[in-house]
Design a protein around this motif. Structure first.
Motif, PDB file in Angstrom:
ATOM      1  N   SER A  84      -3.328  -6.052  -3.020  1.00 31.81           N
ATOM      2  CA  SER A  84      -3.736  -5.852  -4.410  1.00 31.81           C
ATOM      3  C   SER A  84      -2.939  -4.730  -5.074  1.00 31.81           C
ATOM      4  O   SER A  84      -2.960  -4.600  -6.291  1.00 31.81           O
ATOM      5  N   ALA A  85      -2.218  -3.925  -4.308  1.00 32.91           N
ATOM      6  CA  ALA A  85      -1.428  -2.832  -4.876  1.00 32.91           C
ATOM      7  C   ALA A  85       0.019  -3.251  -5.138  1.00 32.91           C
ATOM      8  O   ALA A  85       0.801  -2.447  -5.643  1.00 32.91           O
ATOM      9  N   ALA A  86       0.383  -4.483  -4.804  1.00 37.34           N
ATOM     10  CA  ALA A  86       1.778  -4.922  -4.961  1.00 37.34           C
ATOM     11  C   ALA A  86       2.236  -4.819  -6.417  1.00 37.34           C
ATOM     12  O   ALA A  86       3.354  -4.392  -6.691  1.00 37.34           O
ATOM     13  N   PHE A  87       1.372  -5.187  -7.356  1.00 40.77           N
ATOM     14  CA  PHE A  87       1.759  -5.126  -8.771  1.00 40.77           C
ATOM     15  C   PHE A  87       2.064  -3.690  -9.193  1.00 40.77           C
ATOM     16  O   PHE A  87       3.041  -3.439  -9.891  1.00 40.77           O
ATOM     17  N   GLY A  88       1.247  -2.752  -8.757  1.00 41.59           N
ATOM     18  CA  GLY A  88       1.497  -1.344  -9.059  1.00 41.59           C
ATOM     19  C   GLY A  88       2.821  -0.881  -8.465  1.00 41.59           C
ATOM     20  O   GLY A  88       3.564  -0.130  -9.092  1.00 41.59           O
ATOM     21  N   GLY A  89       3.121  -1.348  -7.258  1.00 41.46           N
ATOM     22  CA  GLY A  89       4.405  -1.021  -6.633  1.00 41.46           C
ATOM     23  C   GLY A  89       5.567  -1.572  -7.424  1.00 41.46           C
ATOM     24  O   GLY A  89       6.598  -0.908  -7.592  1.00 41.46           O
ATOM     25  N   PHE A  90       5.408  -2.815  -7.920  1.00 44.37           N
ATOM     26  CA  PHE A  90       6.452  -3.407  -8.762  1.00 44.37           C
ATOM     27  C   PHE A  90       6.689  -2.562 -10.012  1.00 44.37           C
ATOM     28  O   PHE A  90       7.828  -2.320 -10.399  1.00 44.37           O
ATOM     29  N   MET A  91       5.622  -2.132 -10.649  1.00 47.88           N
ATOM     30  CA  MET A  91       5.745  -1.359 -11.888  1.00 47.88           C
ATOM     31  C   MET A  91       6.426  -0.011 -11.650  1.00 47.88           C
ATOM     32  O   MET A  91       7.315   0.386 -12.403  1.00 47.88           O
ATOM     33  N   ILE A  92       6.016   0.698 -10.604  1.00 46.24           N
ATOM     34  CA  ILE A  92       6.633   1.991 -10.302  1.00 46.24           C
ATOM     35  C   ILE A  92       8.104   1.790  -9.958  1.00 46.24           C
ATOM     36  O   ILE A  92       8.972   2.534 -10.429  1.00 46.24           O
ATOM     37  N   GLY A  93       8.394   0.784  -9.148  1.00 44.47           N
ATOM     38  CA  GLY A  93       9.780   0.488  -8.793  1.00 44.47           C
ATOM     39  C   GLY A  93      10.618   0.152 -10.006  1.00 44.47           C
ATOM     40  O   GLY A  93      11.772   0.586 -10.127  1.00 44.47           O
ATOM     41  N   TYR A  94      10.058  -0.597 -10.940  1.00 43.38           N
ATOM     42  CA  TYR A  94      10.775  -0.973 -12.153  1.00 43.38           C
ATOM     43  C   TYR A  94      11.132   0.257 -12.983  1.00 43.38           C
ATOM     44  O   TYR A  94      12.267   0.412 -13.443  1.00 43.38           O
TER      45      TYR A  94
END
Length: 161
Positions: A84-94
């Motif tokens: 469930s934290a994958a989206f947050g990881g995508f955003m920070i990485g972006y």
């Protein structure tokens, strides 16, 4: 569970279940198809405009593949620990990637050999091809969206209460 064979030879759709992290599989597909496309674009650029154009197209493709690949790598690492934290990881990485790319672009300047037309063609073509492959790969995933119902325990027959 193995896939059932259809009489026509086509693969049958499997039942859904626990889904392993799909990001590395998507990354492999995207890098393979997009990498081939970038090489083809570079060959066309070499024939049409020379080595500087080919280098510009290859460089553009390499940067796009690296930056998109980092996102899928982040999704894999974060998604394995907490899906469930994958989206947050995508955003920070972006956000980090945009800042790093901006610093590199404005800090390094433009090399004299760079062909702007083929750089643009390489970037746009690589982004479009990567996105098409990624969407296709993602759309073919079989994700379990809901938990299967758990059967209620059998009623106690005359137990102590």
């Amino acid at each position: 569970m193995p896939e059932a064979a259809h009489p026509s030879g086509a693969r049958a759709v499997r039942e859904s279940g626990a889904t392993p992290s799909p990001w590395l599989s998507i990354l492999r597909q995207c890098v393979l198809v997009t990498g081939i496309a970038v090489v083809v674009i570079a060959v066309v650029a070499l024939v049409a405009s020379g080595p500087a154009a080919a280098g510009s197209a290859l460089g553009a493709g390499a940067v796009v593949i690296a930056f998109f690949g980092i996102s899928l790598g982040i999704g894999h690492v974060v998604g394995r620990r907490n899906p469930s934290a994958a989206f947050g990881g995508f955003m920070i990485g972006y956000i980090v990637k945009v800042v790093v790319l901006g610093v590199l672009a404005f800090g390094l300047g433009t090399p004299a050999w760079l062909d702007g037309t083929w750089l643009l063609i390489g970037v746009v073509a690589t982004v479009v091809i990567w996105q098409v492959v990624e969407l296709r790969a993602f759309s073919r995933l079989r994700l379990q969206l809901y938990n299967d119902p758990i059967a209620p325990p059998p009623a106690d027959q005359g137990g102590d209460r």
